[in-house]
Design a protein around this motif. Structure first.
Motif, mmCIF file in Angstrom:
data_model
loop_
_atom_site.group_PDB
_atom_site.id
_atom_site.type_symbol
_atom_site.label_atom_id
_atom_site.label_comp_id
_atom_site.label_asym_id
_atom_site.label_seq_id
_atom_site.Cartn_x
_atom_site.Cartn_y
_atom_site.Cartn_z
ATOM 1 N N HIS A 211 0.834 -1.190 0.000
ATOM 2 C CA HIS A 211 0.000 0.000 0.000
ATOM 3 C C HIS A 211 0.875 1.249 0.000
ATOM 4 O O HIS A 211 1.884 1.308 0.709
ATOM 5 C CB HIS A 211 -0.897 0.021 1.247
ATOM 6 C CG HIS A 211 -1.988 -0.993 1.224
ATOM 7 N ND1 HIS A 211 -3.295 -0.677 0.915
ATOM 8 C CD2 HIS A 211 -1.981 -2.332 1.472
ATOM 9 C CE1 HIS A 211 -4.040 -1.763 0.979
ATOM 10 N NE2 HIS A 211 -3.266 -2.789 1.320
ATOM 11 N N ASN A 213 0.464 5.543 0.367
ATOM 12 C CA ASN A 213 -0.480 6.593 0.749
ATOM 13 C C ASN A 213 -0.786 7.521 -0.418
ATOM 14 O O ASN A 213 0.117 8.001 -1.108
ATOM 15 C CB ASN A 213 0.052 7.404 1.926
ATOM 16 C CG ASN A 213 1.449 7.959 1.693
ATOM 17 O OD1 ASN A 213 2.360 7.209 1.331
ATOM 18 N ND2 ASN A 213 1.630 9.251 1.906
ATOM 19 N N THR A 291 -5.163 4.846 0.399
ATOM 20 C CA THR A 291 -4.000 4.229 -0.240
ATOM 21 C C THR A 291 -4.371 3.663 -1.605
ATOM 22 O O THR A 291 -5.543 3.456 -1.914
ATOM 23 C CB THR A 291 -3.434 3.071 0.608
ATOM 24 O OG1 THR A 291 -4.378 1.980 0.623
ATOM 25 C CG2 THR A 291 -3.124 3.516 2.019
#
Length: 367
Positions: A211, A213, A291
């Motif tokens: 992931h 951001n 994300t």
């Protein structure tokens, strides 16, 4: 007087005298369409469209009966009657999965999402989900891995995952690339997992999901989506190289991380991703609010491969931030990877996968 003809509401064919049809709600369906498009609810006996049903290997239910009387096990996703539900942390479990939950609750439920703790100082953070299998869904093992990673700070937590046969998912809090590489003790965590007989690459079930951001890509949604569109364009343009890097086979790539397909512009790919019902099983999952999730990569317990994957994702994001789509379109794979010497792990892995230069090198076995 000629008898009025009746027609199937689904396919439009005339119902013959031997087929009186079946009512599915307000639709009259022929026998063939009922067989192909419908299920019979095992609870109430009504015939409903398959798209309006919930099923597992043992039971098929209409939506109303499922919503009123049943739930899915948080771990294995099987359907269980409300009378048979076992509750843990306000989540439902079947008998088998509930029995496997460690008494000290070291393995969290699939939907567990703690408040993220950010480690390192930068604008871009990477959260890792590493699936491991074959070593047991064992609370003692989970505790050992958490003790290894969390001896100074709470770096990881561990969750159940219904897609795994006999393992769990190791999840990190968001960290900068530098923190992942130089502070977080991934070497000990991966080594410990191997010692406990877990495997990740050597399974058909495990992935390595990363992931990133969204706010690393811009201050507002428009700026973020412009960069995300370029990320999607880069991946689709270099799909052959990304597929080789991923270590997945074609079946598992299509099942767990399917591509959107190359279009003329990244914006067109992004619009396709938004408008179509792809779900989360795509190469880059955009369904999370804060994300984007890179899902292409097969799991691994080999430290070099693990770090190389993080480094590659960082470089793809960096290119999308620094270059225009026109420049990315002109960028060959060899140009993209030529200046990676500051990442020896990535260079090593690219050579192992014959994505850097064509030379034979020794590669340790993937785990």
């Amino acid at each position: 007087m000629e008898e009025e003809k009746r027609y199937c509401s689904y396919c439009g064919d005339v119902l013959d005298e031997d087929d009186c049809g079946t009512w599915v709600g307000e639709d009259l369906l022929c026998e063939s369409c009922v067989d192909d498009e419908c299920i019979v609810c095992d609870h109430c006996g009504d015939t409903v469209y398959s798209d309006d049903s919930e099923s597992d290997d043992n039971i098929s239910l209409c939506a109303d009966c499922y919503n009123d009387y049943y739930r899915r096990c948080e771990c294995c996703r099987c359907i269980i009657h409300d009378n048979d539900v076992n509750w843990h942390n306000e989540l439902p479990y079947c008998n088998g999965c509930y029995d496997e939950i460690d008494s000290d609750y070291e393995i969290e439920g699939y939907d567990y999402k703690p408040e993220p703790i950010f480690y390192g100082d930068s604008y871009m953070y990477f959260g890792v989900e590493l699936e491991v299998d074959k070593g047991g869904k064992d609370g003692e093992n989970a505790r050992t891995l958490k003790d290894t990673a969390n001896y100074r700070h709470e770096h990881i937590y561990i969750k159940s995952d219904g897609s795994l046969n006999d393992g769990f998912e190791i999840v990190s809090h968001p960290m900068t690339l530098d923190y992942h590489m130089n502070t977080m003790d991934w070497e000990s965590v991966l080594h410990e997992a191997v010692n406990m007989d877990y495997r990740s690459h050597q399974t058909e079930t495990c992935g390595l999901h990363i992931h990133v951001n969204r706010d690393a890509f811009g201050e507002n949604q428009a700026e973020q989506e412009e960069v995300i569109a370029k990320i999607l364009f880069f991946i689709e343009k270099h799909w052959a190289e990304m597929f080789r890097f991923s270590r997945r086979n074609e079946y598992n790539m299509n099942r767990w991380s399917a591509r959107y397909g190359l279009e003329k512009t990244g914006k067109e790919i992004l619009e396709k991703a938004k408008e179509s019902g792809y779900g989360r099983y795509v190469a880059v999952n955009l369904r999370n609010y804060s994300t984007i999730e890179f899902r292409l990569f097969r799991g691994t317990l080999k430290l070099n491969t693990f770090l190389a994957t993080l480094q590659l994702v960082n470089e793809i994001c960096r290119v999308a931030l620094l270059f225009s789509e026109e420049e990315i379109e002109k960028m060959s794979w060899s140009v993209f990877v030529r200046d990676m010497n500051h990442y020896p792990e990535l260079v090593q892995y690219l050579k192992e996968r014959q994505l850097y230069i064509n030379e034979e090198i020794f590669a340790e076995e993937e785990m």
